[in-house]
Scaffold this active site. Structure first.
Site, PDB file in Angstrom:
ATOM      1  N   CYS A 133      50.968  35.603  49.100  1.00  0.00           N
ATOM      2  CA  CYS A 133      52.074  36.453  49.547  1.00  0.00           C
ATOM      3  C   CYS A 133      51.483  37.423  50.562  1.00  0.00           C
ATOM      4  CB  CYS A 133      52.787  37.159  48.390  1.00  0.00           C
ATOM      5  SG  CYS A 133      51.866  38.459  47.559  1.00  0.00           S
ATOM      6  N   HIS A 135      33.031  32.914  35.839  1.00  0.00           N
ATOM      7  CA  HIS A 135      33.110  33.830  34.703  1.00  0.00           C
ATOM      8  C   HIS A 135      34.474  33.888  34.035  1.00  0.00           C
ATOM      9  CE1 HIS A 135      29.481  36.400  36.272  1.00  0.00           C
ATOM     10  NE2 HIS A 135      29.205  35.107  36.170  1.00  0.00           N
TER      11      HIS A 135
END
Length: 145
Positions: A67, A100
């Site tokens: 966006c 992670h």
């Protein structure tokens, strides 16, 4: 970069130009384009929802959302329990969100990031594996939030 699965991509009007540029810059990616299809104003939650549905339904393994700032569409995506969407601005963030956090959706701001950096972020996101190990227990805790 090796891409084995379909990658969903969606945006609002603020991300349309970058979405189109990424599809051209990364022609080897098996894109599932969920729109929008122009720079005409639309609502980003609708397109985050389409992408979340595609991942839930097994039509894509990962997704890219864009966006204007990346903020709104990432918030909307993360409302879906099966989505771990990371808003990134550089390659390090794209790598770490996979290593992670096992992010399955990458969000970027079409008005915040250049095409070259965005392309590098997508390549890194798609080619980086989740490390598991000590990170898995944290991912497991996200399900209880």
């Amino acid at each position: 970069m090796e891409v084995l699965d379909t990658v969903a991509i969606a945006c609002d009007h603020g991300g349309f130009a970058l979405k189109e540029a990424l599809k051209v810059a990364l022609p080897d990616v098996a894109w599932l384009d969920l729109g929008t299809d122009s720079a005409e104003s639309v609502d980003y939650p609708d397109f985050a929802g389409k992408l979340a549905d595609a991942i839930r339904d097994g039509k894509a393994a990962r997704g890219i959302l864009i966006c204007g700032s990346g903020i709104g569409i990432s918030i909307a995506a993360n409302r879906h329990a099966h989505i771990r969407c990371a808003l990134v601005h550089d390659v390090t963030g794209a790598r770490l969100c996979r290593q992670h956090n096992d992010a399955n959706v990458l969000a970027m701001g079409g008005r915040m990031i250049g095409e070259a950096v965005a392309k590098e972020c997508v390549e890194e996101f798609l080619s980086t594996a989740f490390e598991g190990g000590r990170h898995q227990k944290r991912i497991d805790k996200l399900g209880s939030c």
